[in-house]
Design a protein around this motif. Structure first.
Motif, PDB file in Angstrom:
ATOM      1  N   HIS A 150       0.791  -1.236   0.000  1.00 29.98           N
ATOM      2  CA  HIS A 150       0.000   0.000   0.000  1.00 29.98           C
ATOM      3  C   HIS A 150       0.823   1.285   0.000  1.00 29.98           C
ATOM      4  CE1 HIS A 150      -3.240  -2.796   0.659  1.00 29.98           C
ATOM      5  NE2 HIS A 150      -2.704  -3.201   1.798  1.00 29.98           N
ATOM      6  N   GLY A 151       2.068   1.228  -0.495  1.00 34.59           N
ATOM      7  CA  GLY A 151       2.857   2.435  -0.734  1.00 34.59           C
ATOM      8  C   GLY A 151       3.108   3.281   0.507  1.00 34.59           C
ATOM      9  N   PRO A 152       3.693   4.467   0.310  1.00 33.59           N
ATOM     10  CA  PRO A 152       3.949   5.112  -0.983  1.00 33.59           C
ATOM     11  C   PRO A 152       5.128   4.521  -1.756  1.00 33.59           C
ATOM     12  CG  PRO A 152       4.825   6.469   0.763  1.00 33.59           C
ATOM     13  CD  PRO A 152       4.098   5.338   1.435  1.00 33.59           C
ATOM     14  N   MET A 160      15.614  -0.679   0.477  1.00 31.31           N
ATOM     15  CA  MET A 160      16.649  -0.893  -0.529  1.00 31.31           C
ATOM     16  C   MET A 160      16.038  -1.174  -1.903  1.00 31.31           C
ATOM     17  SD  MET A 160      18.195  -4.728   0.188  1.00 31.31           S
ATOM     18  CE  MET A 160      18.829  -4.372   1.827  1.00 31.31           C
ATOM     19  N   ALA A 161      14.813  -1.689  -1.948  1.00 32.34           N
ATOM     20  CA  ALA A 161      14.175  -1.953  -3.238  1.00 32.34           C
ATOM     21  C   ALA A 161      13.973  -0.667  -4.030  1.00 32.34           C
ATOM     22  CB  ALA A 161      12.844  -2.660  -3.022  1.00 32.34           C
ATOM     23  N   ASP A 162      13.601   0.403  -3.356  1.00 33.63           N
ATOM     24  CA  ASP A 162      13.407   1.679  -4.055  1.00 33.63           C
ATOM     25  C   ASP A 162      14.720   2.199  -4.623  1.00 33.63           C
ATOM     26  OD1 ASP A 162      10.490   2.135  -3.391  1.00 33.63           O
ATOM     27  OD2 ASP A 162      11.332   1.944  -1.385  1.00 33.63           O
ATOM     28  N   ALA A 163      15.807   1.999  -3.891  1.00 34.66           N
ATOM     29  CA  ALA A 163      17.113   2.402  -4.405  1.00 34.66           C
ATOM     30  C   ALA A 163      17.502   1.569  -5.622  1.00 34.66           C
ATOM     31  CB  ALA A 163      18.173   2.267  -3.313  1.00 34.66           C
ATOM     32  N   MET A 164      17.188   0.279  -5.591  1.00 35.26           N
ATOM     33  CA  MET A 164      17.545  -0.591  -6.709  1.00 35.26           C
ATOM     34  C   MET A 164      16.756  -0.253  -7.970  1.00 35.26           C
ATOM     35  SD  MET A 164      20.031  -2.548  -5.789  1.00 35.26           S
ATOM     36  CE  MET A 164      20.008  -3.863  -7.022  1.00 35.26           C
ATOM     37  N   TYR A 165      15.513   0.181  -7.816  1.00 30.99           N
ATOM     38  CA  TYR A 165      14.674   0.451  -8.981  1.00 30.99           C
ATOM     39  C   TYR A 165      14.678   1.923  -9.397  1.00 30.99           C
ATOM     40  CZ  TYR A 165      12.998  -4.304  -9.226  1.00 30.99           C
ATOM     41  OH  TYR A 165      12.947  -5.673  -9.390  1.00 30.99           O
ATOM     42  N   PRO A 167      17.033   3.875 -10.747  1.00 32.57           N
ATOM     43  CA  PRO A 167      17.539   4.185 -12.083  1.00 32.57           C
ATOM     44  C   PRO A 167      16.570   3.817 -13.200  1.00 32.57           C
ATOM     45  CG  PRO A 167      19.252   3.180 -10.743  1.00 32.57           C
ATOM     46  CD  PRO A 167      17.974   3.024  -9.977  1.00 32.57           C
ATOM     47  N   VAL A 168      15.743   2.784 -12.971  1.00 32.00           N
ATOM     48  CA  VAL A 168      14.727   2.425 -13.961  1.00 32.00           C
ATOM     49  C   VAL A 168      13.716   3.559 -14.115  1.00 32.00           C
ATOM     50  CG1 VAL A 168      12.841   0.833 -14.472  1.00 32.00           C
ATOM     51  CG2 VAL A 168      15.000  -0.038 -13.587  1.00 32.00           C
ATOM     52  N   VAL A 169      13.385   4.184 -13.001  1.00 36.82           N
ATOM     53  CA  VAL A 169      12.479   5.335 -13.037  1.00 36.82           C
ATOM     54  C   VAL A 169      13.030   6.398 -13.988  1.00 36.82           C
ATOM     55  CG1 VAL A 169      11.628   7.270 -11.668  1.00 36.82           C
ATOM     56  CG2 VAL A 169      11.463   4.955 -10.760  1.00 36.82           C
ATOM     57  N   THR A 170      14.311   6.674 -13.895  1.00 36.40           N
ATOM     58  CA  THR A 170      14.902   7.690 -14.773  1.00 36.40           C
ATOM     59  C   THR A 170      14.880   7.246 -16.224  1.00 36.40           C
ATOM     60  OG1 THR A 170      17.242   6.960 -14.712  1.00 36.40           O
ATOM     61  CG2 THR A 170      16.447   8.298 -12.863  1.00 36.40           C
ATOM     62  N   ARG A 171      15.089   5.965 -16.471  1.00 34.96           N
ATOM     63  CA  ARG A 171      15.033   5.454 -17.844  1.00 34.96           C
ATOM     64  C   ARG A 171      13.632   5.629 -18.425  1.00 34.96           C
ATOM     65  NH1 ARG A 171      19.120   1.553 -15.744  1.00 34.96           N
ATOM     66  NH2 ARG A 171      20.632   1.133 -17.407  1.00 34.96           N
ATOM     67  N   PHE A 172      12.617   5.354 -17.618  1.00 32.20           N
ATOM     68  CA  PHE A 172      11.250   5.490 -18.110  1.00 32.20           C
ATOM     69  C   PHE A 172      10.945   6.935 -18.514  1.00 32.20           C
ATOM     70  CE2 PHE A 172       9.408   1.585 -15.664  1.00 32.20           C
ATOM     71  CZ  PHE A 172      10.150   0.749 -16.479  1.00 32.20           C
ATOM     72  N   LEU A 173      11.535   7.885 -17.809  1.00 37.27           N
ATOM     73  CA  LEU A 173      11.372   9.290 -18.188  1.00 37.27           C
ATOM     74  C   LEU A 173      12.168   9.614 -19.450  1.00 37.27           C
ATOM     75  CD1 LEU A 173      11.532  11.075 -14.717  1.00 37.27           C
ATOM     76  CD2 LEU A 173       9.573  11.030 -16.272  1.00 37.27           C
ATOM     77  N   ASP A 188       6.832   9.216 -10.165  1.00 40.02           N
ATOM     78  CA  ASP A 188       6.890  10.623  -9.770  1.00 40.02           C
ATOM     79  C   ASP A 188       7.302  10.779  -8.305  1.00 40.02           C
ATOM     80  OD1 ASP A 188       6.098  11.199 -12.333  1.00 40.02           O
ATOM     81  OD2 ASP A 188       4.006  11.609 -11.815  1.00 40.02           O
ATOM     82  N   ARG A 189       6.873   9.852  -7.455  1.00 36.59           N
ATOM     83  CA  ARG A 189       7.270   9.925  -6.034  1.00 36.59           C
ATOM     84  C   ARG A 189       8.766   9.721  -5.881  1.00 36.59           C
ATOM     85  NH1 ARG A 189       2.213   7.350  -5.110  1.00 36.59           N
ATOM     86  NH2 ARG A 189       3.156   5.279  -5.158  1.00 36.59           N
ATOM     87  N   ILE A 190       9.310   8.780  -6.637  1.00 38.23           N
ATOM     88  CA  ILE A 190      10.753   8.541  -6.555  1.00 38.23           C
ATOM     89  C   ILE A 190      11.528   9.749  -7.063  1.00 38.23           C
ATOM     90  CG2 ILE A 190      12.659   7.151  -7.461  1.00 38.23           C
ATOM     91  CD1 ILE A 190      11.017   5.772  -5.265  1.00 38.23           C
ATOM     92  N   MET A 191      11.093  10.318  -8.173  1.00 38.19           N
ATOM     93  CA  MET A 191      11.789  11.474  -8.721  1.00 38.19           C
ATOM     94  C   MET A 191      11.709  12.690  -7.811  1.00 38.19           C
ATOM     95  SD  MET A 191      13.374  10.546 -11.396  1.00 38.19           S
ATOM     96  CE  MET A 191      13.936  12.170 -11.889  1.00 38.19           C
ATOM     97  N   ALA A 192      10.691  12.737  -6.969  1.00 38.76           N
ATOM     98  CA  ALA A 192      10.521  13.876  -6.060  1.00 38.76           C
ATOM     99  C   ALA A 192      11.292  13.723  -4.755  1.00 38.76           C
ATOM    100  CB  ALA A 192       9.033  14.078  -5.754  1.00 38.76           C
ATOM    101  N   LEU A 193      11.885  12.559  -4.513  1.00 38.51           N
ATOM    102  CA  LEU A 193      12.662  12.387  -3.295  1.00 38.51           C
ATOM    103  C   LEU A 193      13.791  13.421  -3.251  1.00 38.51           C
ATOM    104  CD1 LEU A 193      13.059   8.486  -3.165  1.00 38.51           C
ATOM    105  CD2 LEU A 193      11.644   9.895  -1.647  1.00 38.51           C
TER     106      LEU A 193
END
Length: 217
Positions: A150-152, A160-165, A167-173, A188-193
């Motif tokens: 249930h996020g965020p 650590m999973a958010d850190a591992m994924y 760079p994929v967020v940046t690729r999708f952008l 968007d949440r990851i990019m806003a960290l």
């Protein structure tokens, strides 16, 4: 003065450096950055996906040297257990380790077809079927984690999973990858960290190197 040094490569191009850096930030570890120049042969080989690099990221802490990203994550979980890099629940921990391992060893089609480049924007980029299969698997992971935890973030709180994924967020952008609403919101949440904003800002200041790298590849 910090007793930790994190060796990284390019902030614009190196996905593994971003992972290691984010892990240290999430753990609350004070560290000094040591940057390996992009023209270093081992660094360039890593950026070109020609070989793994033991140079970046590499964490040196209290005389101990750790150079694999998953090893860095597990080490930080030991020295900073209150940071919550791994979930408290045993089943969640197992799942977190599993999807981190999947990112660590898999998705080779995505890595080669959509290399990390924070400065670039490839609107309407054509994604071939092998890379699309990797994208589909990643978004399935994100949706499953969202449904269960249930996020965020992937496991509720940042892990650590958010850190591992990340760079994929940046690729999708960069490559204009279409995402459903749930996955787009996670992106968007990851990019806003704050950590991602800091990294992104530094990446924008780097000299462009991709054309030369692509020519060599």
């Amino acid at each position: 003065m910090s007793d930790a040094v994190l060796t990284i490569s390019s902030k614009n191009y190196s996905s593994w450096s971003l992972r290691g850096w984010l892990l240290c930030k999430m753990a609350g570890l004070e560290f000094v950055e040591e940057v390996v120049p992009v023209d270093d042969p081992a660094s360039r080989a890593e950026l070109l996906l020609l070989s793994p690099s033991i140079l970046a990221p590499c964490l040196t802490h209290e005389g101990i040297r750790i150079w694999d990203t998953l090893a860095i994550a597990e080490y930080l979980n030991e020295v900073k257990p209150c940071a919550g890099l791994l979930p408290k629940d045993r089943a969640a921990r197992a799942r977190c380790r599993s999807i981190c391992g999947e990112m660590h060893s898999g998705f080779s089609n995505l890595r080669s077809a959509l290399p990390m480049n924070l400065k670039a924007r490839r609107s309407g980029f054509k994604i071939w079927s092998g890379a699309q299969a990797d994208i589909d698997r990643i978004t399935t992971i994100w949706r499953e984690c969202s449904a269960v935890y249930h996020g965020p973030h992937l496991f509720g709180a940042a892990s650590m999973a958010d850190a591992m994924y990340a760079p994929v967020v940046t690729r999708f952008l960069t490559y204009d990858v279409h995402l459903d609403d749930a996955c787009a919101q996670y992106r968007d949440r990851i990019m806003a960290l704050p950590e991602m904003v800091e990294w992104y800002g530094a990446a924008m200041q780097e000299p462009d190197q991709l054309e030369e790298l692509e020519m060599e590849f």
